[in-house]
Design a protein around this motif. Structure first.
Motif, PDB file in Angstrom:
ATOM      1  N   GLY A  54     -16.963 -15.666 -22.994  1.00  0.00           N
ATOM      2  CA  GLY A  54     -16.293 -14.570 -22.307  1.00  0.00           C
ATOM      3  C   GLY A  54     -17.268 -13.583 -21.699  1.00  0.00           C
ATOM      4  O   GLY A  54     -16.942 -12.894 -20.728  1.00  0.00           O
ATOM      5  N   SER A  55     -18.471 -13.518 -22.240  1.00  0.00           N
ATOM      6  CA  SER A  55     -19.487 -12.622 -21.671  1.00  0.00           C
ATOM      7  C   SER A  55     -20.521 -13.400 -20.857  1.00  0.00           C
ATOM      8  O   SER A  55     -21.565 -12.860 -20.512  1.00  0.00           O
ATOM      9  N   GLY A  56     -20.208 -14.640 -20.527  1.00  0.00           N
ATOM     10  CA  GLY A  56     -21.114 -15.463 -19.732  1.00  0.00           C
ATOM     11  C   GLY A  56     -21.074 -15.104 -18.256  1.00  0.00           C
ATOM     12  O   GLY A  56     -20.399 -14.161 -17.836  1.00  0.00           O
ATOM     13  N   THR A  57     -21.781 -15.884 -17.463  1.00  0.00           N
ATOM     14  CA  THR A  57     -21.929 -15.577 -16.038  1.00  0.00           C
ATOM     15  C   THR A  57     -20.847 -16.189 -15.150  1.00  0.00           C
ATOM     16  O   THR A  57     -20.768 -15.854 -13.974  1.00  0.00           O
ATOM     17  N   LEU A  58     -20.005 -17.065 -15.688  1.00  0.00           N
ATOM     18  CA  LEU A  58     -18.968 -17.693 -14.856  1.00  0.00           C
ATOM     19  C   LEU A  58     -17.809 -16.756 -14.555  1.00  0.00           C
ATOM     20  O   LEU A  58     -17.145 -16.906 -13.536  1.00  0.00           O
ATOM     21  N   GLY A  59     -17.535 -15.833 -15.447  1.00  0.00           N
ATOM     22  CA  GLY A  59     -16.403 -14.934 -15.278  1.00  0.00           C
ATOM     23  C   GLY A  59     -15.147 -15.507 -15.903  1.00  0.00           C
ATOM     24  O   GLY A  59     -14.983 -16.725 -16.026  1.00  0.00           O
ATOM     25  N   ALA A  60     -14.262 -14.602 -16.298  1.00  0.00           N
ATOM     26  CA  ALA A  60     -13.034 -15.000 -16.994  1.00  0.00           C
ATOM     27  C   ALA A  60     -12.129 -15.867 -16.121  1.00  0.00           C
ATOM     28  O   ALA A  60     -11.548 -16.848 -16.589  1.00  0.00           O
ATOM     29  N   ARG A  61     -12.008 -15.522 -14.868  1.00  0.00           N
ATOM     30  CA  ARG A  61     -11.096 -16.247 -13.972  1.00  0.00           C
ATOM     31  C   ARG A  61     -11.470 -17.724 -13.879  1.00  0.00           C
ATOM     32  O   ARG A  61     -10.627 -18.598 -14.065  1.00  0.00           O
ATOM     33  N   LEU A  62     -12.731 -18.018 -13.589  1.00  0.00           N
ATOM     34  CA  LEU A  62     -13.164 -19.410 -13.474  1.00  0.00           C
ATOM     35  C   LEU A  62     -13.070 -20.106 -14.829  1.00  0.00           C
ATOM     36  O   LEU A  62     -12.661 -21.266 -14.907  1.00  0.00           O
ATOM     37  N   GLY A  63     -13.402 -19.403 -15.894  1.00  0.00           N
ATOM     38  CA  GLY A  63     -13.273 -19.984 -17.224  1.00  0.00           C
ATOM     39  C   GLY A  63     -11.844 -20.414 -17.510  1.00  0.00           C
ATOM     40  O   GLY A  63     -11.599 -21.499 -18.063  1.00  0.00           O
ATOM     41  N   GLU A  64     -10.885 -19.600 -17.128  1.00  0.00           N
ATOM     42  CA  GLU A  64      -9.475 -19.930 -17.348  1.00  0.00           C
ATOM     43  C   GLU A  64      -9.011 -21.066 -16.427  1.00  0.00           C
ATOM     44  O   GLU A  64      -8.208 -21.906 -16.823  1.00  0.00           O
ATOM     45  N   GLN A  65      -9.536 -21.107 -15.215  1.00  0.00           N
ATOM     46  CA  GLN A  65      -9.194 -22.208 -14.314  1.00  0.00           C
ATOM     47  C   GLN A  65      -9.722 -23.536 -14.867  1.00  0.00           C
ATOM     48  O   GLN A  65      -9.029 -24.558 -14.818  1.00  0.00           O
ATOM     49  N   ILE A  66     -10.923 -23.527 -15.392  1.00  0.00           N
ATOM     50  CA  ILE A  66     -11.471 -24.721 -16.036  1.00  0.00           C
ATOM     51  C   ILE A  66     -10.581 -25.112 -17.215  1.00  0.00           C
ATOM     52  O   ILE A  66     -10.244 -26.286 -17.401  1.00  0.00           O
ATOM     53  N   ALA A  67     -10.179 -24.131 -17.996  1.00  0.00           N
ATOM     54  CA  ALA A  67      -9.357 -24.402 -19.180  1.00  0.00           C
ATOM     55  C   ALA A  67      -8.032 -25.066 -18.824  1.00  0.00           C
ATOM     56  O   ALA A  67      -7.607 -26.010 -19.502  1.00  0.00           O
ATOM     57  N   LEU A  86      -3.657 -16.230 -19.495  1.00  0.00           N
ATOM     58  CA  LEU A  86      -4.935 -15.521 -19.500  1.00  0.00           C
ATOM     59  C   LEU A  86      -5.582 -15.522 -18.110  1.00  0.00           C
ATOM     60  O   LEU A  86      -6.236 -14.547 -17.720  1.00  0.00           O
ATOM     61  N   GLY A  87      -5.396 -16.596 -17.360  1.00  0.00           N
ATOM     62  CA  GLY A  87      -5.919 -16.657 -15.990  1.00  0.00           C
ATOM     63  C   GLY A  87      -5.249 -15.639 -15.081  1.00  0.00           C
ATOM     64  O   GLY A  87      -5.902 -14.988 -14.263  1.00  0.00           O
ATOM     65  N   ARG A  88      -3.951 -15.476 -15.253  1.00  0.00           N
ATOM     66  CA  ARG A  88      -3.215 -14.467 -14.478  1.00  0.00           C
ATOM     67  C   ARG A  88      -3.736 -13.065 -14.850  1.00  0.00           C
ATOM     68  O   ARG A  88      -3.935 -12.222 -13.982  1.00  0.00           O
ATOM     69  N   ALA A  90      -6.657 -12.427 -15.788  1.00  0.00           N
ATOM     70  CA  ALA A  90      -8.023 -12.313 -15.257  1.00  0.00           C
ATOM     71  C   ALA A  90      -8.055 -12.189 -13.735  1.00  0.00           C
ATOM     72  O   ALA A  90      -9.130 -12.166 -13.135  1.00  0.00           O
ATOM     73  N   GLY A  91      -6.873 -12.152 -13.107  1.00  0.00           N
ATOM     74  CA  GLY A  91      -6.824 -11.916 -11.669  1.00  0.00           C
ATOM     75  C   GLY A  91      -6.481 -13.098 -10.797  1.00  0.00           C
ATOM     76  O   GLY A  91      -6.414 -12.962  -9.574  1.00  0.00           O
ATOM     77  N   ALA A  92      -6.261 -14.264 -11.374  1.00  0.00           N
ATOM     78  CA  ALA A  92      -5.877 -15.430 -10.565  1.00  0.00           C
ATOM     79  C   ALA A  92      -4.382 -15.370 -10.277  1.00  0.00           C
ATOM     80  O   ALA A  92      -3.594 -14.926 -11.112  1.00  0.00           O
ATOM     81  N   SER A  93      -4.000 -15.824  -9.112  1.00  0.00           N
ATOM     82  CA  SER A  93      -2.578 -15.872  -8.766  1.00  0.00           C
ATOM     83  C   SER A  93      -1.917 -17.064  -9.458  1.00  0.00           C
ATOM     84  O   SER A  93      -2.599 -17.976  -9.927  1.00  0.00           O
ATOM     85  N   SER A  94      -0.609 -17.058  -9.477  1.00  0.00           N
ATOM     86  CA  SER A  94       0.131 -18.202 -10.027  1.00  0.00           C
ATOM     87  C   SER A  94      -0.223 -19.474  -9.268  1.00  0.00           C
ATOM     88  O   SER A  94      -0.399 -20.534  -9.869  1.00  0.00           O
ATOM     89  N   ALA A  95      -0.345 -19.374  -7.950  1.00  0.00           N
ATOM     90  CA  ALA A  95      -0.685 -20.544  -7.131  1.00  0.00           C
ATOM     91  C   ALA A  95      -2.090 -21.051  -7.455  1.00  0.00           C
ATOM     92  O   ALA A  95      -2.313 -22.265  -7.531  1.00  0.00           O
ATOM     93  N   GLU A  96      -3.034 -20.135  -7.658  1.00  0.00           N
ATOM     94  CA  GLU A  96      -4.398 -20.545  -8.002  1.00  0.00           C
ATOM     95  C   GLU A  96      -4.436 -21.248  -9.356  1.00  0.00           C
ATOM     96  O   GLU A  96      -5.140 -22.241  -9.527  1.00  0.00           O
ATOM     97  N   MET A  97      -3.654 -20.758 -10.303  1.00  0.00           N
ATOM     98  CA  MET A  97      -3.626 -21.399 -11.617  1.00  0.00           C
ATOM     99  C   MET A  97      -2.944 -22.756 -11.535  1.00  0.00           C
ATOM    100  O   MET A  97      -3.375 -23.714 -12.178  1.00  0.00           O
ATOM    101  N   ALA A  98      -1.895 -22.870 -10.732  1.00  0.00           N
ATOM    102  CA  ALA A  98      -1.225 -24.163 -10.553  1.00  0.00           C
ATOM    103  C   ALA A  98      -2.166 -25.155  -9.873  1.00  0.00           C
ATOM    104  O   ALA A  98      -2.218 -26.326 -10.252  1.00  0.00           O
TER     105      ALA A  98
END
Length: 177
Positions: A54-67, A86-88, A90-98
């Motif tokens: 969570g404190s890495g360099t990828l950021g929460a949004r990308l981490g959640e997208q990978i997850a 959690l991705g939502r 972190a700022g990702a849209s519903s479409a981005e998470m889908a």
């Protein structure tokens, strides 16, 4: 119904301080952590990995997208639901998470990370020089490449816990693709 206890009061004493931290972080104790709390060592490992990444360099949004990409690939309904929420957050849209669930992203950098993560899972880490080169071409350095692999490993752990132990989903459900 979970195949192991998810009663926090019956978790080992060594798990209780971590369960308190988790409850404080989420405002509740997600069922996955309740299940893992049966092993203080496993709970400590999982919680520490979440904190470190969570404190890495990828950021929460990308981490959640990978997850979500990995959860969908492994058919883990629990992780898909949790990481979509959690991705939502972190700022990702519903479409981005889908899209991420299907291993896709409009952003080429995110798309490269998702493709690599899915290949790691599908090919059991048998990636090629070209796979690493694709990440580098999309702006990832050694630190981020190792972090992507760490996210894959953590998500395999959580997917396996939730699927094998049939942990009840306590986040808004998301349909597998």
């Amino acid at each position: 119904m979970s195949r192991v206890s998810i009663q926090t009061e019956s978790a080992p004493a060594a798990s209780q301080p971590l369960l308190s931290q988790i409850h404080q972080a989420f405002g509740a104790t997600p069922n996955m952590f309740k299940a893992v709390a049966n092993s203080p060592a496993a709970l400590q490992s999982m919680w520490a990995a979440f904190g470190a990444l969570g404190s890495g360099t990828l950021g929460a949004r990308l981490g959640e997208q990978i997850a979500v990409a990995i959860a969908n690939r492994n058919r883990c309904e629990y992780c898909l639901a949790a990481h979509t929420a959690l991705g939502r957050k972190a700022g990702a849209s519903s479409a981005e998470m889908a899209d991420a669930q299907g291993g896709r992203a409009a952003d080429p950098r995110t798309a490269a990370a998702l493709a690599f993560a899915i290949k790691m899972v599908e090919q059991r880490a048998q990636v090629t020089d070209a796979d690493i080169a694709s990440l580098r071409e999309n702006g990832f350095g050694d630190e981020q490449i190792v972090e992507i692999i760490a996210h894959v490993a953590l998500n395999l752990f959580t997917n396996y816990i939730n699927v094998a132990l049939d942990v009840p989903v306590d986040f808004p459900k998301v349909a597998l693709k």
